[in-house]
Design a protein around this motif. Structure first.
Motif, short mmCIF file in Angstrom:
data_model
loop_
_atom_site.label_atom_id
_atom_site.label_comp_id
_atom_site.label_asym_id
_atom_site.label_seq_id
_atom_site.Cartn_x
_atom_site.Cartn_y
_atom_site.Cartn_z
N VAL A 27 0.91 -1.17 0.17
CA VAL A 27 -0.10 0.07 0.12
C VAL A 27 0.80 1.18 0.07
CG1 VAL A 27 -1.62 1.41 1.36
CG2 VAL A 27 -1.66 -1.16 1.32
N PRO A 28 1.17 2.02 -1.11
CA PRO A 28 1.83 3.12 -1.16
C PRO A 28 1.67 4.30 -0.18
CG PRO A 28 1.15 2.62 -3.49
CD PRO A 28 0.14 1.83 -2.40
N ARG A 29 2.32 4.50 0.82
CA ARG A 29 2.14 5.61 1.65
C ARG A 29 0.85 5.85 2.40
NH1 ARG A 29 4.79 10.68 -0.73
NH2 ARG A 29 4.98 11.35 1.49
N PHE A 30 0.22 4.71 2.51
CA PHE A 30 -0.93 4.73 3.36
C PHE A 30 -2.13 5.62 2.51
CE2 PHE A 30 1.77 2.79 6.57
CZ PHE A 30 2.63 3.64 6.64
N HIS A 31 -1.97 5.89 1.36
CA HIS A 31 -2.66 6.96 0.78
C HIS A 31 -4.27 6.96 0.63
CE1 HIS A 31 -2.56 4.29 -2.94
NE2 HIS A 31 -3.70 4.81 -3.32
N LEU A 32 -4.92 8.09 0.76
CA LEU A 32 -6.45 8.06 0.54
C LEU A 32 -6.86 9.24 -0.29
CD1 LEU A 32 -7.79 10.38 2.61
CD2 LEU A 32 -6.99 8.74 4.42
N TYR A 33 -8.03 9.42 -0.64
CA TYR A 33 -8.63 10.36 -1.45
C TYR A 33 -9.97 10.79 -0.81
CZ TYR A 33 -5.90 8.49 -5.33
OH TYR A 33 -5.04 8.24 -6.34
N CYS A 34 -10.01 11.98 -0.71
CA CYS A 34 -11.57 12.37 0.02
C CYS A 34 -11.83 13.67 -0.81
CB CYS A 34 -11.17 12.64 1.34
SG CYS A 34 -9.99 14.03 1.83
N SER A 35 -13.08 14.23 -0.42
CA SER A 35 -13.49 15.44 -1.03
C SER A 35 -14.67 15.80 0.00
CB SER A 35 -14.20 15.48 -2.53
OG SER A 35 -14.53 16.78 -2.76
N SER A 36 -14.24 17.13 0.49
CA SER A 36 -15.07 17.95 1.67
C SER A 36 -16.02 19.27 1.31
CB SER A 36 -14.13 18.45 2.60
OG SER A 36 -13.57 19.22 2.06
#
Lengths: 86, 328
Positions: free
Chosen positions: B160-169
């Motif tokens: 898992v590269p750099r524990f990454h995540l996507y979000c939009s707020s």
């Protein structure tokens, strides 16, 4: 030729049933062959028949049925040496 | 935001390689109010290469373009530690914001479950000290709760590269169809104008790929073209002459995926496929250049430019009215 094609499909295509039970015009993708598996089928057929599929034959249609594979391979295998270089 | 709708997300099923995060974000954006999000969110077209390694990409240009077009706040977070990732996840949970997280599919129902470690992304409805509620639109599109320990394992594996995540707020802007059309073409203009840099990157990549030892990884362009096909299908409903590009992008996507798969499958085989791969890459390059020329011509046709100018003229009086209404 058909038997060799069936053997390759049996080991590489991840079909839901034995290729021997498939009709010549049955869609292999509908029978379970993914795009990923079709690449393995292509490579295995090239090894089995000692040919290389030219770019113009690298399309979904050629790999969609046993009949189409037979036609394509028949064309490649019958070519005089040097016409379709590997 | 209709968080509950994410328990049965609208976009499910097979997501080809390098596209699962887009499927996930499309689900989040749809829940946040962007109707038909899957066809609208991807507005970038181009290539980038860092000069090392074998991965061709587009530097996630889709994110700022989607944000600019729909007033979104999509972000990708990369972390140097799991502690840093947890802190952001806690903030998102306190704001009731779902996100798309990278996980090791060894730990979730999938073809890789307990077989191999393979990076994947899925929806996290909520993650806290008790665990996480997850929805995998591709493999298991229903909400499942995982304990904290299992969640940490799937988020922190080396794959898992750099524990990454996507979000939009932020909620997407409410746009008229005409405004949406105009903004979408503006976003595409950026890719069209930036083409010389894209082709230079692609040429450099192909040149470097002559080395037998260089892996060829082109799943990102393949996924990009897949989503662009969806975008042009959407645009074609408003402007039929743009719809023809859906088929062209779909065809290119399949070719890029073929090159990627062929490269991966034959990396360790005895018979080299390098000359064939280079030939396919050069052919793709020529097709991309040809497509760029016809697309540039299409979006800059007089009638389409005229439509965009009309939109702009309609908008300007609104801007003026807002200023007149401001308190002195």
């Amino acid at each position: 030729m058909r038997q060799k094609i069936e053997e390759v499909l049996r080991t590489e295509a991840n079909l839901g049933l034995d290729p021997q039970d498939l009709g010549r015009d049955v869609d292999l993708h509908s029978a379970g062959m993914t795009s990923f598996a079709s690449v393995n089928v292509m490579l295995a057929l090239e090894d089995e028949f000692g040919v290389e599929f030219p770019d113009r034959l690298l399309n979904r249609s050629v790999f969609s049925t046993i009949a189409n594979l037979e036609r394509a391979l028949g064309e490649l295998v019958d070519q005089p040496a040097g016409v379709e270089p590997r | 935001m209709q968080l509950a709708t994410l328990k049965q997300p609208p976009y499910t099923g097979e997501a080809p390689l390098a596209s699962c995060h887009l499927q996930g974000m499309a689900n989040i954006l749809e829940a946040q109010g962007l109707v038909d999000a899957k066809r609208k969110l991807y507005l970038a077209w181009g290539f980038s290469w860092d000069g090392e390694g074998g991965e061709l990409c587009n530097r996630r240009r889709w994110i700022p373009l989607a944000n600019a077009t729909y007033d979104l706040s999509i972000r990708r977070h990369d972390f140097s530690s799991w502690q840093d990732a947890t802190a952001v996840e806690t903030e998102l949970a306190s704001a009731s914001l779902p996100f798309v997280a990278a996980v090791d599919s060894f730990y979730v129902p999938s073809e890789h479950f307990q077989v191999r470690h393979f990076d994947h992304t899925l929806l996290v409805l909520r993650a806290d000290l008790t665990g996480a509620t997850l929805v995998d639109p591709m493999n298991a599109p229903e909400a499942r709760h995982y304990g904290r320990k299992t969640y940490e394992l799937m988020r922190t594996h080396a794959c898992v590269p750099r524990f990454h995540l996507y979000c939009s707020s932020t909620y997407p802007a409410r746009l008229t169809p005409e405004e949406e059309f105009r903004r979408t073409l503006e976003a595409l203009d950026e890719s069209i104008d930036g083409w010389p840099n894209s082709i230079a990157a692609l040429d450099a990549f192909i040149d470097a790929a002559r080395q037998e030892s260089m892996p060829i990884r082109v799943a990102e362009p393949a996924a990009e073209h897949l989503y662009l096909a969806g975008l042009f299908e959407f645009l074609g409903e408003q402007e039929p002459q743009l719809g023809e590009f859906a088929r062209k992008f779909a065809s290119l996507s399949k070719r890029w995926y073929f090159v990627h798969t062929l490269s991966v499958q034959t990396e360790t085989s005895a018979r080299s496929q390098r000359s064939r791969l280079l030939r396919l890459l050069r052919d793709l390059r020529d097709r991309e250049v040809a497509l760029h020329a016809t697309l540039k011509s299409a979006v800059r046709r007089k009638e389409i430019v005229g439509r965009r100018a009309e939109n702009l003229a309609e908008r300007q009086p609104q801007k003026a009215q807002i200023r007149q209404g401001d308190p002195s």
